[in-house]
Design a protein around this motif. Structure first.
Motif, PDB file in Angstrom:
ATOM      1  N   PRO A 117       0.840  -1.123  -0.055  1.00 15.17           N
ATOM      2  CA  PRO A 117      -0.133  -0.055  -0.084  1.00 15.17           C
ATOM      3  C   PRO A 117       0.866   1.110  -0.004  1.00 15.17           C
ATOM      4  N   GLU A 118       1.947   1.435   0.706  1.00  8.98           N
ATOM      5  CA  GLU A 118       2.726   2.503   0.872  1.00  8.98           C
ATOM      6  C   GLU A 118       3.268   2.823  -0.443  1.00  8.98           C
ATOM      7  N   GLN A 119       3.994   1.886  -1.292  1.00 12.07           N
ATOM      8  CA  GLN A 119       4.271   2.162  -2.504  1.00 12.07           C
ATOM      9  C   GLN A 119       3.353   2.792  -3.552  1.00 12.07           C
ATOM     10  N   VAL A 120       2.133   2.155  -3.481  1.00  8.55           N
ATOM     11  CA  VAL A 120       1.083   2.697  -4.289  1.00  8.55           C
ATOM     12  C   VAL A 120       0.666   4.018  -4.038  1.00  8.55           C
ATOM     13  N   VAL A 121       0.571   4.355  -2.635  1.00  4.84           N
ATOM     14  CA  VAL A 121       0.156   5.519  -2.142  1.00  4.84           C
ATOM     15  C   VAL A 121       1.387   6.655  -2.784  1.00  4.84           C
ATOM     16  N   VAL A 171      -7.127  -2.400   3.687  1.00  2.00           N
ATOM     17  CA  VAL A 171      -6.092  -1.429   3.530  1.00  2.00           C
ATOM     18  C   VAL A 171      -7.013  -0.089   3.847  1.00  2.00           C
ATOM     19  N   PRO A 172      -6.533   0.769   4.714  1.00  2.00           N
ATOM     20  CA  PRO A 172      -7.130   2.164   5.016  1.00  2.00           C
ATOM     21  C   PRO A 172      -6.425   3.135   3.965  1.00  2.00           C
ATOM     22  N   LEU A 173      -6.880   3.260   2.708  1.00  2.00           N
ATOM     23  CA  LEU A 173      -6.322   3.385   1.725  1.00  2.00           C
ATOM     24  C   LEU A 173      -6.468   5.235   1.614  1.00  2.00           C
ATOM     25  N   LEU A 174      -7.480   5.839   2.096  1.00  2.00           N
ATOM     26  CA  LEU A 174      -7.478   7.232   1.763  1.00  2.00           C
ATOM     27  C   LEU A 174      -7.053   7.684   3.277  1.00  2.00           C
ATOM     28  N   GLY A 175      -6.811   6.843   4.264  1.00  2.00           N
ATOM     29  CA  GLY A 175      -6.210   7.350   5.555  1.00  2.00           C
ATOM     30  C   GLY A 175      -4.778   7.535   5.004  1.00  2.00           C
ATOM     31  N   LEU A 176      -4.325   6.495   4.428  1.00  2.00           N
ATOM     32  CA  LEU A 176      -2.628   6.611   3.993  1.00  2.00           C
ATOM     33  C   LEU A 176      -2.544   7.657   2.939  1.00  2.00           C
ATOM     34  N   LEU A 177      -3.771   8.000   2.186  1.00  2.00           N
ATOM     35  CA  LEU A 177      -3.126   9.161   1.002  1.00  2.00           C
ATOM     36  C   LEU A 177      -3.406  10.360   1.711  1.00  2.00           C
ATOM     37  N   ALA A 178      -4.039  10.532   2.848  1.00  2.00           N
ATOM     38  CA  ALA A 178      -4.543  11.674   3.399  1.00  2.00           C
ATOM     39  C   ALA A 178      -3.067  12.272   4.171  1.00  2.00           C
ATOM     40  N   GLU A 179      -2.248  11.476   4.398  1.00  2.00           N
ATOM     41  CA  GLU A 179      -0.750  11.928   4.947  1.00  2.00           C
ATOM     42  C   GLU A 179       0.021  12.853   3.984  1.00  2.00           C
ATOM     43  N   HIS A 180      -0.410  12.490   2.703  1.00  2.00           N
ATOM     44  CA  HIS A 180       0.284  13.141   1.558  1.00  2.00           C
ATOM     45  C   HIS A 180      -0.684  14.225   0.675  1.00  2.00           C
ATOM     46  N   ILE A 181      -1.858  14.136   0.930  1.00  2.00           N
ATOM     47  CA  ILE A 181      -2.746  15.076  -0.095  1.00  2.00           C
ATOM     48  C   ILE A 181      -3.812  15.554   0.686  1.00  2.00           C
ATOM     49  N   ALA A 182      -3.659  16.970   0.741  1.00  2.00           N
ATOM     50  CA  ALA A 182      -4.321  17.974   1.437  1.00  2.00           C
ATOM     51  C   ALA A 182      -5.706  18.100   0.833  1.00  2.00           C
ATOM     52  N   HIS A 183      -6.250  17.623   0.035  1.00  2.00           N
ATOM     53  CA  HIS A 183      -7.671  17.663  -0.386  1.00  2.00           C
ATOM     54  C   HIS A 183      -8.770  16.549  -0.085  1.00  2.00           C
ATOM     55  N   PRO A 184     -10.023  17.036  -0.266  1.00  2.00           N
ATOM     56  CA  PRO A 184     -11.057  16.040   0.009  1.00  2.00           C
ATOM     57  C   PRO A 184     -10.799  14.641  -0.680  1.00  2.00           C
TER      58      PRO A 184
END
Lengths: 416, 416
Positions: A117-121, A171-184
């Motif tokens: 997941p971290e690689q994809v994120v 996999v909490p994908l949006l939670g992981l993405l939210a660490e990098h992406i500051a949009h809804p």
């Protein structure tokens, strides 16, 4: 799920904006005629969209003998939307203006085995950063990022519950993405992304009931019923690929026999070819894309084996689509995804003939079968429209109807 | 078809009345909790139903520490509804009070060959006259008569477009009935009647998405999606009996091969039996009812051939129902009509086992499969609820919300 009055108001808001995007500039009267909504309802919804600065007043047109009618048009610069298409071997990201024109694209290839997941994120975050930089939009103007990931998702919690490609579980994908992406952020899967893309910009727009048949490696049928996406009680509706076409037929990876997917998905079509001619030069073992491409080229040259494979495939597909037509009585059936677009008109023609032999007369007469008219990647477009729908969903509940800027922190689920 | 705000208001009105009928007496607060509607919406709808005198105030209950809550109950005597079930060999008519209790029944047998529209209309008129006389209700209190006729109908014009039993084509059935019956008339078919019966009084009540599988001589799947009947674009949705289960399988009377109906309808089950034991004593050639009854009795006595027939039938039925579950992701699948009710629990158990082997895990976990809990004829009950829905549909459009008496002249279609 049961639909509430708020769902309908939201759906009407989508419908009015869809029509404005398709027909700008347009008047409230034309919108009422096109959507079947009352003029008062249209005026209210147009007012909300004006307040959000998603649309603008652009002048007047004469009406025969009456008062001049105010015209509105989508304000393309009123916000940006990002659509993310996560596939098995790549991440494709597009940034759209509010008229749903593509302003920037970015691709990231994923190497074999790169499936954590971290690689994809990391790839998604890089590509999203790239499209924002390319398009030169301010972060505050990005209304949201829609993310499509294959398999089963829980869109409310932003969790990829099961992604068969990589054997992901919960996999909490949006939670992981939210660490990098500051949009809804908004999560869903490719089948539903393709279906909402057809609702916003394609063959299902303005239609009451539509079925979007996705022909790729996997196969599904997105259901747009009553003007909205039919999700089912646990958000898994559309698994048409795993309905039985031939009881006790070909073994499917789901464990059953005779599933539609084993006859009309890319691997199924390769098998149709192999059964006809095990040594065909069209067959690229282990390479679905090369085989389907070779098949499409051979059909264009009237190669008899290729024509027979398309006819055999259309026989299966026609029986399966007839089942959808008999059961659901839709206004339109849309053939979407890469296999449908590469085999194109020759496949469509054979499918129409097969359906005419199979379907009952009454629903057959009420339906048409078309190729998806969407010229770009429908998955990233559909993902972006999830973000647009997200931005529109809670309009009525805001304390002020005035436009708010994007939230400072991403959220994985809209406020309830 | 696309749903409008008015459709939703109407559906909410149905939903609130359904809940009151099921749970009288009840409070507005309990109704809001049960339906998911806001208290304000419930209060408005309850007010409309009070004005129509379909429900009454029946006192108060204490609420912990708060103001006493007003209670409402259905006013059973607030009107009468008539449901007409026209079948191949009989006409069955029931008269209901507003709590949907049966107050009177009448049957008319039709002799072989008695198939002209005027003959059928004569039987219907006689039976309707009989139930009104038996129940002793004033004509003005009859809110409407719902009529179910097999085949394809145009409910807006009241025309039986195609009735395969009698080879009727475009018979203006409601127009003919209006010459004899001075109440509002509503036309539909048995599949949809059974489905709305489940929505009002059965296993689909309060469920978001439900599938009502009708197992009779013919086979269909009524779709109750989003809390309402899914009709499709030309009112023909639900033709599940003519979806393909076995490509190139048994010849169906529709001209195709391998339709679900050829394996699980009464004639299909007779064929399953014949293939297993051509000389079985259970087989009553030419008599479906006698054969299914004999099968049910033999199953109760653990007859091995009968058990095998039920298991074989359940294998086909389980595969077909799994297709519905995978495609639509419903909350409940209801087995209805005479074959299901006669084979009962033994069939249900085998079907559940077959579905557990076939369906995908996620939608399977979200659904349950049940026998219809409706103890009386679901077709006449469903037809009566069409009349009830008709009486409720145009409430908001009346100039006065006060109760109006039944129209002096029947109409074949509601005012637009």
């Amino acid at each position: 799920m049961k639909r509430t009055s708020r769902d309908i108001r939201t759906a009407n808001r989508y419908e009015v904006l869809r029509q404005i995007i398709a027909e700008s500039p347009t008047s409230r009267q034309e919108l009422a005629a096109a959507t079947g909504l009352s003029l008062a309802t249209v005026a209210t919804l147009v007012g909300e969209l004006l307040d959000l600065r998603m649309i603008t007043e652009v002048g007047f047109e004469d009406s025969a003998g009456g008062r001049p009618r105010g015209l509105v048009a989508v304000d393309a610069s009123g916000g940006a939307l990002i659509g993310v298409d996560i596939a098995e071997t790549y991440v494709h990201v597009e940034l759209f203006d509010l008229a749903l024109n593509v302003l920037a694209r970015a691709d990231e290839d994923m190497r074999p085995g790169e499936s954590r997941p971290e690689q994809v994120v990391g790839h998604v975050a890089a590509a999203v950063g790239s499209v924002v930089a390319q398009a030169g939009v301010e972060a505050a103007r990005v209304l949201g990022v829609g993310v499509s990931v294959p398999g089963q998702v829980d869109r409310d919690t932003g969790v990829a519950q099961y992604a068969p490609n990589w054997d992901w579980h919960d996999v909490p994908l949006l939670g992981l993405l939210a660490e990098h992406i500051a949009h809804p952020l908004y999560l869903d899967n490719p089948l539903r992304a393709c279906t909402v893309a057809e609702l916003w910009c394609g063959a299902a727009r303005g239609r009451g009931d539509a079925v979007v048949v996705n022909l790729g490696t996997g196969v599904g049928a997105g259901l747009a019923l009553g003007g909205g996406l039919h999700r089912g009680v646990s958000n898994s509706a559309g698994e048409w690929g795993h309905t039985t076409l031939v009881l006790d037929g070909r073994l499917c990876h789901c464990g059953n026999h005779g599933c539609v997917e084993t006859y009309v998905g890319a691997p199924g079509i390769m098998r149709n070819l192999r059964e006809l001619d095990p040594h065909s030069a069209l067959l690229h073992p282990g390479d679905q894309t090369a085989t389907i491409d070779a098949l499409a080229r051979a059909v264009a040259q009237d190669d008899p084996v290729a024509l027979k494979v398309v006819r055999d495939t259309a026989r299966y597909l026609g029986a399966g689509i007839s089942d959808l037509i008999n059961l659901l009585n839709p206004e339109v059936v849309v053939l979407s995804s890469w296999v449908a677009s590469r085999l194109g008109e020759p496949l469509l023609g054979e499918v129409r003939r097969a359906v005419a032999r199979h379907a009952l007369g009454r629903p057959l007469a009420a339906t048409e079968i078309v190729l998806s008219p969407i010229p770009t990647d429908p998955v990233s477009l559909g993902a972006a429209t999830f973000a647009l729908e997200g931005a529109l969903q809670f309009v009525g509940q805001r304390t002020s109807a005035k436009r708010t800027t994007a939230p400072a922190r991403s959220r994985t689920a809209p406020p309830s």
